[in-house]
Motif scaffolding. Sequence first.
Motif, PDB file in Angstrom:
ATOM      1  N   ARG A   1       0.843  -1.077   0.061  1.00 37.15           N
ATOM      2  CA  ARG A   1       0.163  -0.150  -0.078  1.00 37.15           C
ATOM      3  C   ARG A   1       0.883   1.002   0.199  1.00 37.15           C
ATOM      4  NH1 ARG A   1      -3.109  -0.849   5.571  1.00 37.15           N
ATOM      5  NH2 ARG A   1      -0.844  -1.291   6.053  1.00 37.15           N
TER       6      ARG A   1
ATOM      7  N   VAL B   1      -1.080   2.782   5.139  1.00 34.27           N
ATOM      8  CA  VAL B   1      -0.159   2.368   4.001  1.00 34.27           C
ATOM      9  C   VAL B   1       1.119   1.960   4.641  1.00 34.27           C
ATOM     10  CG1 VAL B   1      -1.343   3.989   2.639  1.00 34.27           C
ATOM     11  CG2 VAL B   1       0.745   4.623   3.667  1.00 34.27           C
TER      12      VAL B   1
ATOM     13  N   GLY C   1      -6.642  -3.468   1.825  1.00 36.73           N
ATOM     14  CA  GLY C   1      -6.089  -3.437   0.506  1.00 36.73           C
ATOM     15  C   GLY C   1      -5.958  -4.800  -0.013  1.00 36.73           C
TER      16      GLY C   1
END
Lengths: 293, 293
Positions: free
Chosen positions: A92, A139, B46
């Motif tokens: 990510r 992320v 994700g």
Amino acid sequence: MDVDTRLLRYFAAVAEEGTLTGAAARLFVSQPALTKQMRRLEDDLGVRLFARSRSGMALTDAGREFASRVPALLGAWDEAVQATGRVARVLRLGFLDAGAVGAVPEVIAEFRRAQPKWRVELRQFDWSDPSAGLARGEVDAAVVRLPFPGQGGFVVRELFTEDRGVLLPARHPLANSETVEFRELRNEPFVAAGSETGAWRDHWLAAEERDGYPVRVGAVTSRPDEWLSAVAGGCVALAPASAARFYSHPDVVFRAVRGVSPSRVGLARSRRHVHEAALHELLQAMTRRLSRS
Amino acid sequence: MDVDTRLLRYFAAVAEEGTLTGAAARLFVSQPALTKQMRRLEDDLGVRLFARSRSGMALTDAGREFASRVPALLGAWDEAVQATGRVARVLRLGFLDAGAVGAVPEVIAEFRRAQPKWRVELRQFDWSDPSAGLARGEVDAAVVRLPFPGQGGFVVRELFTEDRGVLLPARHPLANSETVEFRELRNEPFVAAGSETGAWRDHWLAAEERDGYPVRVGAVTSRPDEWLSAVAGGCVALAPASAARFYSHPDVVFRAVRGVSPSRVGLARSRRHVHEAALHELLQAMTRRLSRS
DNA sequence: CACGTCCATGCCGCCAGGTTATAGAAGCAG
DNA sequence: CTGCTTCTATAACCTGGCGGCATGGACGTG
């Protein structure tokens, strides 16, 4: 009993900070929000976690016991997220603006060739979080503008620098010049990021280059479209050179500026070694791409 | 990335069950709710956790990795709650109706004498959860009516039994009799608990004593006041004898019933030994109190 | 005595998460 | 082929929780 990680983070902050007000500032939420959340947590557990006083919130014995376990809970959650991403081979990658990522598709393509089994998932963040999702664990790595608040907590590799210019309303007098001296801009109303972004906000107001001249903030925004509208409406804003390519607005022009430092772009990732190999390869892809252009 | 334990429980259920529809039934939520939640979880991570097909939801490799970690996360959370309660010396005790707890204040007082350092926190639950908060981990122990769904998962100690009678509208013909035969009630519209309570609902509709006569459900409620209103409105409802003392309504009368089994009241707690000593003492206090009356 | 610094409370707006109803895809039976 | 069943996905709507702002109240301090 259901609880979410946000509540645990809130609790940890209050426990460390010792006051709601202080923790609220650190978490960028209002103090009443924390009052309510801490009370809800206590109600759910049926246990007083804090002793309230005018001087702050002190942990009770039970509160200390709970506090001692919270980091492990949050850690285990984070661990689970990482492990899942590792199995799925998903990286990510956060970013703030297209310019910082440079030629995104090319970098991704290059990365795919080197690591065909991995997938890059791009996520754009607005300017309320200059770490592009890294701070919240959204992320695995992020392309960021340096310096950003909390930078010390991450491993940062500088990628390249880029001149900063200025976005001006099309009918602004300075729009006629090819290049502008920064001191000509010092008294203009600037578009700024939210105050929670601290030093990052200051950097884009060029606080260091003002020689003490105070900032005039004309608007506060956290998204590109609002940003351009604010400029069209009469404010000015510093912007990286790439902004001229990626954003446009009929009533806004970009001009080079002399007298401000360039913007530095870097790749940041968590201190813990997550997705080591893949990240290394991504970095390679980026630098290869940069050296070519 | 923030997530809450409910979402993890949802995920675990879907992973085990293999279908959204099945998991939804088990969790007593609608299937679209799960569709959205699972998608959100995947988006946040994700990562694709499930392979969808008409025949259900199969875990991907990443999904399996994640699933393997979820139980530990939920366990650690539970552990933290327990430990905090232990330090604070708080015993969370759930109950459904005042009658089941019997003489609450006296039991509590007795308990306080034996365990002066502990505190009992009483929590009332409505009939949507016959385990009185135990199933969701909201309490450490609960005074329940036996049998209740999921009972096998807990340690249950029967405390006493209590005759079941019937609540009738004051102007109902049977209200004139001192005692009613259950077969006279078989065709009356009954007030029932929500269908999610399964066998518990059936027990209070006296499914076993009906000799096959079908149930007429006149109303569904989960709280005492609605329950009484429904009876005042023309339905009938089985009720423990103590209900006559604790609940009253001008248009509702309580009558003894012949031909239904008594209600059994028990103390239930988790299989894991939590708050062992305190719970033992609470049980003592209850039984002492019972033997005296 | 006014001020600063805490936490608590009331009110409002928004969004996440739930519900119901319905659509779409695919196996299966006749 | 057609109709039935069994899944998941989507749409439209509703509600409660959470966060924000403004304000109150308690208490120590200059």
